[in-house]
Every structure is written in structure tokens, then in C-alpha cells.
Design a protein around this motif. Structure first.
Motif, PDB file in Angstrom:
ATOM      1  N   LEU A  61      91.080  18.514  39.615  1.00  0.00           N
ATOM      2  CA  LEU A  61      92.359  17.804  39.532  1.00  0.00           C
ATOM      3  C   LEU A  61      92.140  16.361  39.091  1.00  0.00           C
ATOM      4  O   LEU A  61      92.792  15.876  38.153  1.00  0.00           O
ATOM      5  CB  LEU A  61      93.062  17.837  40.893  1.00  0.00           C
ATOM      6  N   PHE A  62      91.218  15.681  39.726  1.00  0.00           N
ATOM      7  CA  PHE A  62      90.969  14.286  39.362  1.00  0.00           C
ATOM      8  C   PHE A  62      90.241  14.172  38.022  1.00  0.00           C
ATOM      9  O   PHE A  62      90.439  13.186  37.295  1.00  0.00           O
ATOM     10  CB  PHE A  62      90.189  13.577  40.469  1.00  0.00           C
ATOM     11  N   SER A  63      89.420  15.154  37.686  1.00  0.00           N
ATOM     12  CA  SER A  63      88.767  15.095  36.370  1.00  0.00           C
ATOM     13  C   SER A  63      89.782  15.258  35.252  1.00  0.00           C
ATOM     14  O   SER A  63      89.579  14.739  34.145  1.00  0.00           O
ATOM     15  CB  SER A  63      87.674  16.156  36.264  1.00  0.00           C
ATOM     16  N   LEU A  64      90.887  15.956  35.523  1.00  0.00           N
ATOM     17  CA  LEU A  64      91.956  16.059  34.520  1.00  0.00           C
ATOM     18  C   LEU A  64      92.539  14.682  34.226  1.00  0.00           C
ATOM     19  O   LEU A  64      92.913  14.388  33.083  1.00  0.00           O
ATOM     20  CB  LEU A  64      93.044  17.008  35.026  1.00  0.00           C
ATOM     21  N   MET A  65      92.634  13.833  35.236  1.00  0.00           N
ATOM     22  CA  MET A  65      93.156  12.486  35.030  1.00  0.00           C
ATOM     23  C   MET A  65      92.244  11.649  34.145  1.00  0.00           C
ATOM     24  O   MET A  65      92.680  10.642  33.578  1.00  0.00           O
ATOM     25  CB  MET A  65      93.344  11.772  36.375  1.00  0.00           C
ATOM     26  N   ASN A  66      90.988  12.054  34.038  1.00  0.00           N
ATOM     27  CA  ASN A  66      89.997  11.250  33.306  1.00  0.00           C
ATOM     28  C   ASN A  66      89.359  12.035  32.163  1.00  0.00           C
ATOM     29  O   ASN A  66      88.211  11.772  31.785  1.00  0.00           O
ATOM     30  CB  ASN A  66      88.912  10.790  34.282  1.00  0.00           C
ATOM     31  N   TYR A  67      90.128  12.952  31.593  1.00  0.00           N
ATOM     32  CA  TYR A  67      89.535  13.843  30.600  1.00  0.00           C
ATOM     33  C   TYR A  67      89.242  13.130  29.285  1.00  0.00           C
ATOM     34  O   TYR A  67      90.092  12.441  28.728  1.00  0.00           O
ATOM     35  CB  TYR A  67      90.446  15.036  30.319  1.00  0.00           C
ATOM     36  N   ARG A  68      88.027  13.336  28.808  1.00  0.00           N
ATOM     37  CA  ARG A  68      87.615  12.924  27.461  1.00  0.00           C
ATOM     38  C   ARG A  68      86.810  14.069  26.882  1.00  0.00           C
ATOM     39  O   ARG A  68      85.877  14.559  27.527  1.00  0.00           O
ATOM     40  CB  ARG A  68      86.757  11.664  27.494  1.00  0.00           C
ATOM     41  N   GLY A  69      87.174  14.510  25.691  1.00  0.00           N
ATOM     42  CA  GLY A  69      86.431  15.594  25.084  1.00  0.00           C
ATOM     43  C   GLY A  69      87.293  16.387  24.125  1.00  0.00           C
ATOM     44  O   GLY A  69      88.402  15.985  23.762  1.00  0.00           O
ATOM     45  N   PRO A  70      86.790  17.542  23.711  1.00  0.00           N
ATOM     46  CA  PRO A  70      87.546  18.366  22.767  1.00  0.00           C
ATOM     47  C   PRO A  70      88.699  19.079  23.444  1.00  0.00           C
ATOM     48  O   PRO A  70      88.739  19.209  24.674  1.00  0.00           O
ATOM     49  CB  PRO A  70      86.492  19.369  22.276  1.00  0.00           C
ATOM     50  N   ILE A  71      89.647  19.525  22.642  1.00  0.00           N
ATOM     51  CA  ILE A  71      90.778  20.324  23.104  1.00  0.00           C
ATOM     52  C   ILE A  71      90.763  21.625  22.314  1.00  0.00           C
ATOM     53  O   ILE A  71      90.630  21.604  21.089  1.00  0.00           O
ATOM     54  CB  ILE A  71      92.108  19.580  22.899  1.00  0.00           C
ATOM     55  N   PRO A  72      90.869  22.765  22.991  1.00  0.00           N
ATOM     56  CA  PRO A  72      90.830  24.046  22.274  1.00  0.00           C
ATOM     57  C   PRO A  72      91.801  24.097  21.105  1.00  0.00           C
ATOM     58  O   PRO A  72      92.935  23.605  21.189  1.00  0.00           O
ATOM     59  CB  PRO A  72      91.207  25.056  23.359  1.00  0.00           C
ATOM     60  N   ASN A  73      91.320  24.651  19.999  1.00  0.00           N
ATOM     61  CA  ASN A  73      92.082  24.872  18.765  1.00  0.00           C
ATOM     62  C   ASN A  73      92.303  23.602  17.950  1.00  0.00           C
ATOM     63  O   ASN A  73      92.924  23.667  16.880  1.00  0.00           O
ATOM     64  CB  ASN A  73      93.443  25.515  19.036  1.00  0.00           C
ATOM     65  N   LEU A  74      91.832  22.460  18.426  1.00  0.00           N
ATOM     66  CA  LEU A  74      92.038  21.204  17.701  1.00  0.00           C
ATOM     67  C   LEU A  74      90.704  20.624  17.259  1.00  0.00           C
ATOM     68  O   LEU A  74      89.664  20.900  17.853  1.00  0.00           O
ATOM     69  CB  LEU A  74      92.763  20.188  18.583  1.00  0.00           C
ATOM     70  N   PRO A  75      90.726  19.800  16.212  1.00  0.00           N
ATOM     71  CA  PRO A  75      89.489  19.158  15.759  1.00  0.00           C
ATOM     72  C   PRO A  75      89.235  17.853  16.502  1.00  0.00           C
ATOM     73  O   PRO A  75      90.149  17.220  17.018  1.00  0.00           O
ATOM     74  CB  PRO A  75      89.783  18.890  14.277  1.00  0.00           C
ATOM     75  N   GLY A  76      87.987  17.448  16.563  1.00  0.00           N
ATOM     76  CA  GLY A  76      87.651  16.152  17.118  1.00  0.00           C
ATOM     77  C   GLY A  76      87.641  16.134  18.629  1.00  0.00           C
ATOM     78  O   GLY A  76      87.679  17.162  19.306  1.00  0.00           O
ATOM     79  N   GLU A  77      87.583  14.918  19.177  1.00  0.00           N
ATOM     80  CA  GLU A  77      87.616  14.716  20.612  1.00  0.00           C
ATOM     81  C   GLU A  77      88.734  13.754  20.958  1.00  0.00           C
ATOM     82  O   GLU A  77      89.158  12.945  20.124  1.00  0.00           O
ATOM     83  CB  GLU A  77      86.267  14.202  21.119  1.00  0.00           C
TER      84      GLU A  77
END
Length: 414
Positions: free
Chosen positions: A331-347
């Protein structure tokens, strides 16, 4: 089951097919895709807020048994009766508003549509869609008079009004454009603003996680809402004798209890390539948070709570303790997410977009009020049959307290 290795030519063909599909889904190309590295800029400022939900003071009292300074709570109001769902909701809202705190109010018509005289779920959904169109045309506003009077009587409080919650095309859209819900949202927001002299109202668009873009009402939205239970954090749910995880199985790693998706990366030659990896968060949740950032809207986790993760009879012991701790950390890591997203390019950098969390601190085994009074209980071995009170957990409570402090919440644990 171990799959036989494919010939290299078949693998290259498969990878090309996946990338083409992902590029089509993302609506962009690798040549034009840009990585997102800037922290989020949203309308909300100050520390993130913790709301304790839902429905009754029982949740509030449980948090205060080990914590303090929560920013508010969450309750429900319905159009059909033009009143709070019951007296406990009204009393909890009063407790919070009298202290000048934030009150999230779910204004519902899909669960109990005005004018619905009975029938199956399809009939209820049809009536809900009709009510949505009636609201868009200016109907049902008188049902909000009691709520408006309450907000006016508490000018120091802030009210986050969900104009229905977990909205979906099935319950709210009369055609593919979903203009019925968009117009209903804007009509209600305009009407409430015109009646408010305290100017203490904000409007939450809270869709089911996969329909946020198609149903987005526009600039009248102050907050994007989303529910976060088990699947949203890629955790399994125990229900009636078996575990399930929202499958298909190829999109879930049972060994690590994570979702498995592909995003658009590059190969050694710089060409677009499908990169498979595991994720702690559902793809649609990450996309919703990105969508909110792109539109300059903060996100509220309008409903967040543990579910029945294991076959332990709903008690907070054994593996439930471990899964509860994992749930809190994700839950808290969602608040601090950095990285790729499925189906999308880049981070992408989604830090700072989620500005409010409503944690449902209840013993769900005894229904939505969390009180063992015989009024309503969930059946044993079902999804909601779980004690979600943080006071009943060890590691999960400790992780929750650490998460509050690490993320700058005003609410803290004693």
C-alpha cells in the motif's frame, strides 16, 4: 508445468507480436515515448491525509487505540432516502465534522436506486443507469438538501464527496460515450457548489479501476478515487474454499504472489521490445494514478482494506499476519511508485500523486459496521470474512506506523 523451449525464430516472432500489441494499446511508439522522471504536481498540497473508515466510530476507536491525529473518516449517504445510510454514519460524520476534520461521503444511487421496486441485479443496474440520466437532466437534487445543511453547519470541516463510488459503465452509462455519468457528475457538482456558502466541498471521481478514462467527467473533478483491496496489490483472496487472484494464470506469479505483465522496453539494438516482469501493483491502478498525474489531479485511496487472504477462518493469525504485513507494505509502496507501467513505454514517477488514504479499520466478519450485534455478518470463508483491525496485527501495524512516519502523514502511532 514446464513449457518446451520455442525455436529462436518463433520467439522473435512472438516478441514482435507482443510489442506490436503493446504499442497499439499504449497509443504511442517507442520513437516518441518519453520516460517520466519528474515528481508529480497535483492540486493537493501539504502532508498526505489519513482517513479512517468506514461507516462507524468503531474504526475510529480502533485506530486511536494505538494512533492519533488521523485527518478524518469515511461515511455514506444515499439519494433514495435523501439521508445518511443510517444513524451510525450520521453520528460518525458529526464526530469528525465537529472537530473540523475531513469527511469523505459516498453519495450512492447505484446500490439502492431511487424508484427501484425490485428485481435482479440487471434490473437494478438498468434503474441505476436511468437515475444517472435523470440526475444529468437536473433530477434528484432535493435529496441532497440534508447533506448540504450538514456541510453548512460545519464550515471548518472539509467534505470529499464521491458522486457515487466505484462507478462503472454497467451501472452508470446509458451509451458508449458515458455522457450520462459525466453530465450527472458535473450537474451535481454545479448544484452543490451553488448551494454552498461554506465552500468546503470537493468532488471525487471514483471509478472501477479499468474505466477511469472512458468515464472521466473533466475539470469538475477535484480528486481521483480508487479502491485498493487485494487484487489491486496483486494479493490472493480466499473465498469459499479456494484461492483466486483475478487471473488469467499467465498474468500472475503464484510463487512470488505478484502480477506478471509486459511493458515496452528496448533490446540491445535500441528497438522496442516486450519486457516481462512481476509487479506488486495492478496495471490498471498504476495507469489510473498516471492518468490523475497527467490531468493534475491528486488521488485518494477511497477504500483500502485487507481481505480474507488465507483459509484461517478470518482470524488475524498465522499466514494472515504475514499477508497483512505484505499488504500494508505494498500500500505504501504504491504511494512511492517509480518504474514501468504495463503496456506502456518508458518509466514513470508517480510519487506524490496519492495524497489521501482511507483505511477501513473494521472487523469485516461482522459486516460493514464491524460490530458483533447480529445486524449483518459476512458468511465464513468468503472474501470479506476477515478481521481487518490494525490493532489485531503485529507486523502489519508496525509497518503501517512506519509508513505514516516515512510518508509525512500528520497521523502517527503512539
Amino acid at each position: 508445468m514446464r513449457l518446451s523451449p520455442r525455436p529462436k525464430t518463433a520467439l522473435r516472432s512472438f516478441a514482435a507480436t507482443v510489442v506490436a500489441g503493446l504499442l497499439a494499446l499504449s497509443g504511442t511508439t517507442a520513437a516518441t515515448a518519453q520516460a517520466d522522471s519528474a515528481p508529480a504536481a497535483t492540486a493537493a498540497t501539504g502532508p498526505p491525509e489519513l482517513l479512517i473508515g468506514q461507516s462507524t466510530r468503531a474504526a475510529w476507536d480502533d485506530f486511536n487505540s494505538f494512533g492519533q491525529n488521523a485527518d478524518g473518516g469515511s461515511v455514506y449517504y444515499e439519494l433514495r432516502s435523501g439521508d445518511w445510510v443510517n444513524a451510525a454514519h450520521r453520528d460518525f460524520a458529526t464526530l469528525l465534522a465537529d472537530q473540523g476534520k475531513t469527511v469523505q461521503v459516498g453519495i450512492s444511487w447505484k446500490d439502492n436506486p431511487p424508484g427501484f421496486t425490485g428485481g435482479d441485479e440487471a434490473a437494478k443496474a438498468a434503474r441505476s443507469r436511468a437515475v444517472t440520466a435523470e440526475i444529468a437532466a437536473g433530477g434528484h437534487t432535493a435529496a441532497l438538501d440534508r447533506l448540504i445543511a450538514f456541510t453548512e453547519a460545519h464550515p471548518r470541516a472539509r467534505f470529499k464527496l464521491r458522486l457515487d463510488y466505484e462507478v462503472s459503465s454497467y451501472y452508470h452509462c446509458t451509451d458508449a460515450s458515458c455522457s450520462s455519468y459525466k453530465n450527472a457528475f458535473n450537474r451535481l457538482a454545479s448544484y452543490l457548489d451553488s448551494r454552498s456558502t461554506a465552500h468546503n466541498l470537493e468532488y471525487v471521481f471514483h471509478p472501477v479501476r479499468g474505466e477511469f478514462e472512458a468515464m472521466y467527467p473533466g475539470d469538475a473533478v477535484d480528486w481521483m478515487g480508487v479502491s485498493v483491496f487485494a487484487h489491486e496489490l496483486c494479493l490472493p483472496i480466499y473465498d469459499r474454499g479456494y484461492l483466486y487472484n483475478g487471473t488469467p494464470p499467465q498474468n500472475y506469479d503464484t510463487g512470488t504472489t505478484q502480477c506478471r505483465n509486459a511493458y515496452i522496453g528496448t533490446d540491445s539494438n535500441g528497438n522496442p521490445a516486450a519486457v516481462w516482469r512481476t509487479f506488486d501493483h495492478d496495471a490498471n491502478v498504476l495507469k489510473l494514478v498516471k492518468f490523475a498525474k497527467d490531468h493534475g489531479k491528486p488521488v485518494i485511496l477511497s477504500e483500502a482494506g485487507m481481505m480474507n487472504f488465507t483459509a484461517d477462518g478470518g482470524a488475524p493469525d498465522g499466514l494472515e499476519q504475514q499477508r497483512g504485513d505484505l499488504w500494508v507494505k505494498r500500500l505504501f509502496s504504491l504511494m512511492n511508485y517509480r518504474g514501468p507501467i504495463p503496456n506502456l513505454p518508458g518509466e514513470y514517477d508517480l510519487r506524490g500523486v496519492i495524497r489521501s488514504v482511507s483505511y477501513i479499520d473494521l472487523d469485516f466478519r461482522y459486516g460493514w459496521d464491524g460490530i458483533d450485534d447480529g445486524s449483518f455478518d459476512f458468511a465464513p470463508d468468503t472474501t470479506w470474512f476477515v478481521d481487518g483491525r490494525l490493532s489485531r496485527y503485529g507486523a502489519a501495524k508496525a509497518s503501517f506506523c512506519q509508513g505514516l512516519a516515512a510518508n509525512g502523514f500528520t497521523a502517527r502511532c503512539r
